[in-house]
Design a protein around this motif. Structure first.
Motif, short mmCIF file in Angstrom:
data_model
loop_
_atom_site.label_atom_id
_atom_site.label_comp_id
_atom_site.label_asym_id
_atom_site.label_seq_id
_atom_site.Cartn_x
_atom_site.Cartn_y
_atom_site.Cartn_z
N THR A 56 -4.20 23.20 -21.29
CA THR A 56 -4.59 21.90 -20.72
C THR A 56 -5.38 22.12 -19.46
OG1 THR A 56 -2.68 20.90 -21.48
CG2 THR A 56 -3.63 19.85 -19.38
N SER A 57 -5.43 23.36 -18.67
CA SER A 57 -6.15 23.56 -17.56
C SER A 57 -7.55 23.79 -17.86
CB SER A 57 -5.57 24.67 -16.68
OG SER A 57 -4.26 24.28 -16.10
N TYR A 58 -7.61 24.50 -19.28
CA TYR A 58 -9.08 24.73 -19.90
C TYR A 58 -9.75 23.42 -20.22
CZ TYR A 58 -12.17 26.18 -23.32
OH TYR A 58 -13.38 26.25 -24.20
N ILE A 100 -8.48 27.67 -12.62
CA ILE A 100 -7.65 26.26 -12.69
C ILE A 100 -6.29 26.60 -13.49
CG2 ILE A 100 -7.54 23.83 -13.46
CD1 ILE A 100 -10.53 23.94 -14.14
N SER A 101 -5.13 26.12 -12.73
CA SER A 101 -3.84 26.27 -13.30
C SER A 101 -3.03 25.47 -12.44
CB SER A 101 -3.24 27.61 -13.02
OG SER A 101 -2.14 28.15 -13.31
N GLN A 102 -1.84 24.80 -13.32
CA GLN A 102 -1.06 24.20 -12.52
C GLN A 102 -0.06 25.08 -12.03
OE1 GLN A 102 2.50 22.64 -11.79
NE2 GLN A 102 2.93 23.92 -13.70
N SER A 103 0.65 26.05 -12.75
CA SER A 103 1.44 26.97 -12.10
C SER A 103 1.07 28.03 -11.10
CB SER A 103 2.22 27.65 -13.25
OG SER A 103 1.41 28.56 -14.07
N GLY A 104 -0.43 28.40 -11.46
CA GLY A 104 -0.70 29.48 -10.63
C GLY A 104 -0.04 31.03 -11.00
N GLU A 105 0.70 30.75 -12.10
CA GLU A 105 1.21 32.22 -12.62
C GLU A 105 0.88 32.54 -13.90
OE1 GLU A 105 2.74 33.67 -10.33
OE2 GLU A 105 3.10 32.32 -8.82
N THR A 106 -0.02 31.79 -14.40
CA THR A 106 -0.65 32.19 -15.84
C THR A 106 -1.06 33.52 -15.89
OG1 THR A 106 -0.86 29.78 -16.44
CG2 THR A 106 -1.90 31.50 -17.87
N ALA A 107 -0.55 34.29 -16.70
CA ALA A 107 -0.94 36.03 -16.46
C ALA A 107 -2.43 36.08 -17.09
CB ALA A 107 -0.12 36.82 -17.72
N ALA A 154 4.95 19.86 -21.36
CA ALA A 154 3.63 19.51 -21.66
C ALA A 154 3.11 18.88 -20.50
CB ALA A 154 3.57 18.29 -22.57
N SER A 155 1.85 19.38 -19.91
CA SER A 155 1.29 19.02 -18.80
C SER A 155 0.69 17.68 -18.96
CB SER A 155 0.24 20.06 -18.40
OG SER A 155 -0.22 19.97 -17.12
N THR A 156 0.93 16.74 -17.81
CA THR A 156 0.48 15.50 -17.80
C THR A 156 -0.34 15.22 -16.43
OG1 THR A 156 2.61 14.70 -17.14
CG2 THR A 156 2.00 14.46 -19.38
N LYS A 241 0.50 17.90 -30.72
CA LYS A 241 1.01 19.22 -31.36
C LYS A 241 2.29 19.57 -30.69
CE LYS A 241 -3.22 21.10 -31.26
NZ LYS A 241 -4.65 21.61 -31.66
N GLU A 242 2.16 19.80 -29.23
CA GLU A 242 3.04 20.37 -28.52
C GLU A 242 4.41 20.06 -28.66
OE1 GLU A 242 0.94 20.34 -24.83
OE2 GLU A 242 1.68 22.39 -24.51
N ILE A 243 4.50 18.24 -28.51
CA ILE A 243 6.00 17.76 -28.51
C ILE A 243 6.38 17.15 -29.78
CG2 ILE A 243 5.71 17.76 -26.08
CD1 ILE A 243 5.24 14.79 -26.47
C1 F6R Z 1 -0.14 22.12 -22.19
C2 F6R Z 1 0.30 23.09 -21.31
C3 F6R Z 1 -0.31 24.57 -21.61
C4 F6R Z 1 -0.54 24.80 -20.06
C5 F6R Z 1 -1.26 26.35 -20.04
C6 F6R Z 1 -1.70 26.70 -18.79
O1 F6R Z 1 0.69 20.93 -22.24
O2 F6R Z 1 1.09 22.92 -20.57
O3 F6R Z 1 -1.28 24.48 -22.36
O4 F6R Z 1 -1.89 24.06 -19.71
O5 F6R Z 1 -0.09 27.25 -20.38
O6 F6R Z 1 -0.72 26.44 -17.91
P1 F6R Z 1 -1.13 26.53 -16.22
O7 F6R Z 1 -2.03 25.47 -15.93
O8 F6R Z 1 0.23 26.60 -15.36
O9 F6R Z 1 -1.98 27.92 -15.99
#
Ligand code: F6R
Length: 363
Positions: A56-58, A100-107, A154-156, A241-243
């Protein structure tokens, strides 16, 4: 706590008017300081932007490309982090890397950032929802989205607040480079209408529930959009798709004839994002292409002539008008609701969909 909602995802969808409003506040009137850059020199010298992210961040990055190129007139590439990190690309030391990242931990996103640094690209900015995250520590500057904790997998609200941060970045760079076509105050006023428009969109839940009944019986679906609404189509399809575990494919409307039109029959729901903007005539002809093949149309629009032509197999929901540049925000929310309600009809585990984790800290 759920505060009366059934799932965190539902609560987080409804929190968007306030999350977006708080994030608009945090832009501090498009000041570079909001992004942690004290010296406007930094923005003056950059001539290119590279966005890296996943999922989603992409997709928020893909929307940002439209803004950065249109408003700031700066070249912008958007790359999936897991591809970029292993690809031989051409580094540019004048390029600002935006992770860009919600969590800031995406490898993969962290590794892509490291890859860019190893190639001599030192200027980095994080757009992130977690102030204490690895990504924020590893970037030179950062903007923290004000979504608040996001619990649903699922990111909103993280997505819509990222959009605000990225729109603000485009305006901020344009301002420093003297490329703004309107005053910052005017642009801010227009942006500040978004939270109330999102509330209005959320009030269309009843109509979306009817669509969700139909979608819940489908095995496949197509989402179409043009311009900045193409990434919104991708994001809406990903949510479904996800949910709900229903296959959904996002496509740029103009690509319909180049392949996916072959899928269209009376069983296939085709969702079209069709605001009345500079591309509406093109989108109308895409709608006709689907209609002629008896596809089941679900159209989100504010165009009068589309609204008038709705029929039994041509479902329309009317959304509020906004400036063309901000349509991605308004049109995202109904797609989140559609995915959410469809999933609840199917009875899936909405907040913890099978096989997925909130934060993907391994490759
Ligand atoms: C979609 C979803 C994932 C995250 C992806 C990146 O709803 O949650 O596609 O967007 O794993 O995560 P972040 O933004 O934390 O880097």
């Amino acid at each position: 706590s759920l505060e009366g909602f059934t799932h965190y995802m539902e609560k987080e969808i409804y929190e968007q008017p306030s999350a977006v409003s708080n994030t608009i506040q945090a832009l501090s009137g498009f000041a570079p300081e909001a992004y942690g850059f004290n010296a406007p020199d930094f923005f003056k010298k950059l001539n290119r932007i590279l966005i890296i992210a996943c999922g989603t961040s992409y997709y928020s990055g893909l929307v940002a490309k439209y803004w950065i190129e249109k408003i700031a007139k700066v070249h912008c590439n958007v790359e999936i982090a897991s591809e970029y990190r292993y690809r031989e690309s051409v580094p540019d030391p004048q390029c600002l890397v935006v992770a860009i990242s919600q969590s800031g931990e995406t490898a993969d996103t962290l590794a892509a950032l490291q890859h860019a640094k190893n190639q001599g690209m030192e200027m980095s900015l994080a757009i992130c929802n977690v102030a204490t995250s690895s990504l924020v520590k590893e970037t030179e500057a950062h903007f923290i989205t004000k979504a608040g904790t996001e619990i649903g997998v699922a990111s909103t609200k993280a997505f819509t607040t990222q959009l605000i941060a990225l729109y603000g970045l485009a305006v901020c760079i344009a301002d420093i480079k003297n490329r703004l076509e309107q005053s910052k105050d005017y642009i801010l006023d227009r942006l500040s209408e978004i939270p109330s428009l999102l509330k209005e969109v959320l009030s269309h839940r009843g109509a979306i529930e009817e669509w969700a009944q139909d979608f819940s019986n489908a095995l496949n679906s197509i989402y179409l959009g043009r311009g900045q609404l193409y990434p919104v189509a991708l994001e809406g399809a990903l949510k479904l798709k996800e949910i709900s575990y229903i296959h959904a494919e996002g496509y740029p409307s103009g690509e319909l004839k180049h392949g996916p039109l072959a899928l269209v029959d009376k069983m296939l729901p085709v969702l079209v994002i069709a605001p009345s903007n500079s591309l509406i005539e093109k989108v109308k002809s895409n709608i006709q292409e689907v209609k002629a093949r008896k596809g089941r149309l679900y159209v989100l629009t504010n165009d009068e002539s589309i609204l008038e032509s709705s029929t039994k197999n041509f479902h329309v929901i009317q959304l509020p008008k906004t400036h063309e540049d901000l349509e991605s925000l308004v049109y995202t929310v109904p797609l989140q609701l559609l995915a959410y309600i469809t999933a609840t009809i199917k009875g899936t585990d909405v907040d913890k969909p099978r096989n997925l984790a909130k934060s993907v800290t391994v490759e």
